[in-house]
Design a protein around this motif. Sequence first.
Motif, short mmCIF file in Angstrom:
data_model
loop_
_atom_site.label_atom_id
_atom_site.label_comp_id
_atom_site.label_asym_id
_atom_site.label_seq_id
_atom_site.Cartn_x
_atom_site.Cartn_y
_atom_site.Cartn_z
N GLU A 123 90.92 153.46 86.56
CA GLU A 123 92.40 153.04 86.00
C GLU A 123 93.29 154.36 86.11
O GLU A 123 92.67 155.32 86.18
CB GLU A 123 92.19 152.37 84.69
N PHE A 124 94.46 153.79 86.09
CA PHE A 124 95.50 155.27 85.79
C PHE A 124 95.61 155.34 84.13
O PHE A 124 96.00 154.62 83.61
CB PHE A 124 96.91 154.69 86.38
N TYR A 125 94.72 156.21 83.76
CA TYR A 125 94.29 156.66 82.19
C TYR A 125 95.26 157.64 81.63
O TYR A 125 95.25 157.82 80.56
CB TYR A 125 93.17 157.02 82.21
N ARG A 126 96.16 158.16 82.45
CA ARG A 126 97.03 159.14 81.87
C ARG A 126 98.31 159.09 82.57
O ARG A 126 98.49 159.25 83.79
CB ARG A 126 96.45 160.62 82.16
N VAL A 127 99.48 158.66 81.84
CA VAL A 127 100.84 158.39 82.45
C VAL A 127 101.53 159.44 81.71
O VAL A 127 101.93 159.45 80.49
CB VAL A 127 101.25 157.15 82.20
N VAL A 128 102.41 160.36 82.41
CA VAL A 128 103.42 161.30 81.95
C VAL A 128 104.83 160.81 82.79
O VAL A 128 104.77 161.41 83.97
CB VAL A 128 103.11 162.70 81.91
N LYS A 129 105.56 160.22 82.08
CA LYS A 129 106.84 160.00 82.87
C LYS A 129 107.50 161.15 83.21
O LYS A 129 107.78 162.05 82.59
CB LYS A 129 107.90 158.93 81.83
N GLY A 130 108.06 161.22 84.39
CA GLY A 130 108.82 162.46 84.86
C GLY A 130 107.89 163.47 85.44
O GLY A 130 108.45 164.43 85.77
#
Length: 250
Positions: free
Chosen positions: A105-112
């Motif tokens: 899964e996409f387990y780390r999301v940092v916008k930008g």
Amino acid sequence: MKSFPNLKSIVLALSILACYACNQQTEKAETEAIPPKAEANPDTIALTSENIKEVLTAYGQKHPDSIAVITTRHGSIKVRLFKDTPLHRANFVRLAKSGFYDQGEFYRVVKGFAIQGGDSDNRTMKQTAYKIPQEIKREYIHKKGALAMARYGDDRNPDKASSSHNFYIVQGEPVPLYELRTWEEKHGIKYSPAELKLYQNLGGEPSLDTEYTVFGEVIEGLDVVDKIAEEQVGASSWPVKIVPHTIKVQ
């Protein structure tokens, strides 16, 4: 006077010969029954720090796939895998074909910045612990849509070897020229006019250049990357609602 063996001696001798012949036939049959030593199968052999280059090189030659589709509930992301980063390409294809990435899964999301996938707390498939030797290429910058492998920091990983399975896709933002000049100086590189234009218009994350192996790029689905980057996150930038992915190669 010449003596002749008695009947008992003749029977004993014949018995010994018969047993010897029987043993010879048995040994021959056993020898013939031993199959030739099979060559290691790069599709299934466990990877270690000692065999990783050999196994992934053999696997890459057997599986020349260079397109993969990452499917999520937000849509699909099609990526092209670079052939001149052969160990990373082969490793990614190998994990996808084995179904390992279908439990990620996409387990780390940092916008930008970036979305990171590959791992999951719900995984049941296991693999050996290994790192991929770095294949950092100056020409592959961290523009928006760059596909790269995560890694531990230089303090514990001075060779910049990549994670066995954790990857990320750059989202980034447009970068002003003065900031690009700063990163040029820091990394000891000189961006081409085309690269400067990409960073200024499309966006990306130049802070990662020359530090991580970029081994592919998004060719369809940048809007999906943006949608995933909009996910609400909690501690450690983990999405509140998980974003599972499956990965298939074409």
